[in-house]
Design a protein around this motif. Structure first.
Motif, PDB file in Angstrom:
ATOM      1  N   THR A   1      -0.819   0.753   1.404  1.00 50.51           N
ATOM      2  CA  THR A   1      -1.161  -0.590   0.925  1.00 50.51           C
ATOM      3  C   THR A   1      -0.804  -1.658   1.958  1.00 50.51           C
ATOM      4  O   THR A   1      -1.516  -2.646   2.116  1.00 50.51           O
ATOM      5  CB  THR A   1      -0.396  -0.893  -0.384  1.00 50.51           C
TER       6      THR A   1
ATOM      7  N   LYS B   1      -1.314 -10.819  -2.461  1.00 47.71           N
ATOM      8  CA  LYS B   1      -1.170 -11.785  -3.541  1.00 47.71           C
ATOM      9  C   LYS B   1      -2.286 -11.613  -4.560  1.00 47.71           C
ATOM     10  O   LYS B   1      -2.041 -11.553  -5.757  1.00 47.71           O
ATOM     11  CB  LYS B   1      -1.172 -13.214  -2.996  1.00 47.71           C
ATOM     12  N   SER B   2      -3.518 -11.496  -4.087  1.00 50.44           N
ATOM     13  CA  SER B   2      -4.590 -11.333  -5.076  1.00 50.44           C
ATOM     14  C   SER B   2      -4.603  -9.928  -5.657  1.00 50.44           C
ATOM     15  O   SER B   2      -4.824  -9.759  -6.857  1.00 50.44           O
ATOM     16  CB  SER B   2      -5.950 -11.741  -4.496  1.00 50.44           C
ATOM     17  N   ASP B   3      -4.329  -8.903  -4.824  1.00 50.26           N
ATOM     18  CA  ASP B   3      -4.348  -7.534  -5.359  1.00 50.26           C
ATOM     19  C   ASP B   3      -3.278  -7.315  -6.425  1.00 50.26           C
ATOM     20  O   ASP B   3      -3.491  -6.608  -7.405  1.00 50.26           O
ATOM     21  CB  ASP B   3      -4.129  -6.503  -4.237  1.00 50.26           C
TER      22      ASP B   3
ATOM     23  N   ASN C   1      -1.715 -12.708   6.691  1.00 50.27           N
ATOM     24  CA  ASN C   1      -2.956 -12.266   6.058  1.00 50.27           C
ATOM     25  C   ASN C   1      -2.701 -11.119   5.088  1.00 50.27           C
ATOM     26  O   ASN C   1      -3.289 -11.063   4.014  1.00 50.27           O
ATOM     27  CB  ASN C   1      -3.990 -11.875   7.110  1.00 50.27           C
ATOM     28  N   LEU C   2      -1.794 -10.220   5.458  1.00 46.14           N
ATOM     29  CA  LEU C   2      -1.429  -9.128   4.550  1.00 46.14           C
ATOM     30  C   LEU C   2      -0.836  -9.706   3.259  1.00 46.14           C
ATOM     31  O   LEU C   2      -1.227  -9.316   2.154  1.00 46.14           O
ATOM     32  CB  LEU C   2      -0.418  -8.189   5.229  1.00 46.14           C
TER      33      LEU C   2
ATOM     34  N   ASP D   1      -3.573 -11.100   1.118  1.00 44.60           N
ATOM     35  CA  ASP D   1      -4.359 -10.046   0.448  1.00 44.60           C
ATOM     36  C   ASP D   1      -3.576  -9.467  -0.726  1.00 44.60           C
ATOM     37  O   ASP D   1      -4.120  -9.247  -1.807  1.00 44.60           O
ATOM     38  CB  ASP D   1      -4.684  -8.901   1.421  1.00 44.60           C
TER      39      ASP D   1
END
Ligand code: SF4
Ligand code: MG
Length: 314
Positions: A133, A194-196, A188-189, A192
């Motif tokens: 992940t 945060k929304s996942d 950026n990770l 990403d």
């Protein structure tokens, strides 16, 4: 709400309390689910103390921390442990927070096992998943922290923080030790994830560009006070507080179109053990007025959702 943290200063043989360092003096803010609130300010402004109080690592002297409608600031024992699982922290130096004697897979699986969420093979499988992940390989499970780069170690710290499915991650200078190119990869990770994972972040940093990149709203702290808080575009586009204006004018930002002239602040930040009366910034403010030395300005909404504590705006 109205968080305060005063660290006692003791002196002499009897350790009599001789004063208090007002590390954080009446800070209030809220954070919505799925939101990133950035906190900026120079070192010693109280931003880390604020983050640690939210995490319940340190106990506020006064004030409340409300989570999902519940005041969690005085919880103890089991109730505190349950809440702590929902809040995780990512630190500046992942190397210091990773156990060098544990494989990174064990490090990530540890919170699952300690909290009796998963055990054995299932915990291992989940750790492998988490490694993937955060952009590492499942095959990295048995390797040790020293075999990874700084950016990779921060990914491992993030995977460990995610293991218990937290609601909130407090990141304190989480990318400050990394090279600029690696910084943006990690930011950026985080965005990403945060929304996942439907996370909220409290993102603490002295670096204005980093905070701007990741935050929805930004709060500026000075000498234990929140002096301005607002949506990122409003705050960076038209900063209202003279301190915020100075910080932004001093930040290197090559792409800025209307280059504001640089505001150089005079003097040093006063000691939090002996803070000035009135506006905490008045000793250095280029626009100081008489009332600033007497009366402390409070946060007021000047533009939609954009608050500032400054007599110029009241
Ligand atoms: Fe400056 Fe006064 Fe505003 Fe404080 S209240 S920031 S001293 S103008
Ligand atoms: Mg700090």
């Amino acid at each position: 709400t109205d968080l305060q943290k005063h660290f006692p200063i003791t002196a002499g043989f009897f350790k009599r309390q001789v004063g208090a360092v007002k590390a954080v003096d009446g800070v209030s803010f809220s954070l919505k689910a799925g939101e990133t609130l950035g906190i900026v300010g120079e070192s010693g402004c109280g931003k880390s103390t604020t983050g640690r109080m939210v995490m319940r690592i340190i106990q506020p002297t006064r004030g409340k921390i409300v989570f999902d409608g519940q005041d969690i600031s005085r919880l103890r024992g089991r109730a505190l442990r349950d809440i702590r699982r929902k809040f995780q922290m990512v630190f500046q130096d992942p190397y210091a927070s990773l156990n060098p004697k544990m494989s990174v897979g064990e490090t990530i699986a540890e919170p699952l096992i300690v909290n009796q969420v998963l055990k054995g093979r299932q915990a291992t499988e989940r750790a492998v998943q988490l490694l993937e992940t955060v952009g590492l390989r499942g095959g990295d499970f048995n390797r040790y922290p020293h075999e990874f780069s700084g950016g990779q170690r921060q990914r491992i710290g993030i995977a460990r923080a995610l293991a218990l499915n937290p609601k909130l991650i407090v990141a304190d200078e989480a990318v400050s030790a990394l090279d600029v190119s690696i910084q943006s990869q990690i930011l950026n990770l985080l965005m990403d994830l945060k929304s996942d994972f439907n996370l909220s972040y409290l993102f603490i940093s002295h670096n204005l560009a980093v905070v701007r990149h990741i935050s929805d709203r930004v709060a500026v702290m000075y000498l234990g006070h929140m002096v301005e808080i607002g949506p990122k575009h409003s705050l960076y586009g038209e900063p209202l507080h003279p301190y915020t204006q100075a910080l932004i004018s001093a930040a290197p930002e090559p792409k800025r179109v209307n280059r504001r002239s640089r505001i150089i602040l005079q003097g040093d930040v006063p000691s939090p053990a002996n803070p000035p009366k009135g506006c905490p910034f008045h000793t250095r403010c280029p626009r100081v007025m008489d009332e600033c030395k007497v009366e402390r300005p409070v946060l007021q909404e000047v533009r939609p959702d954009h608050f500032v504590a400054c007599h110029l705006h009241q």
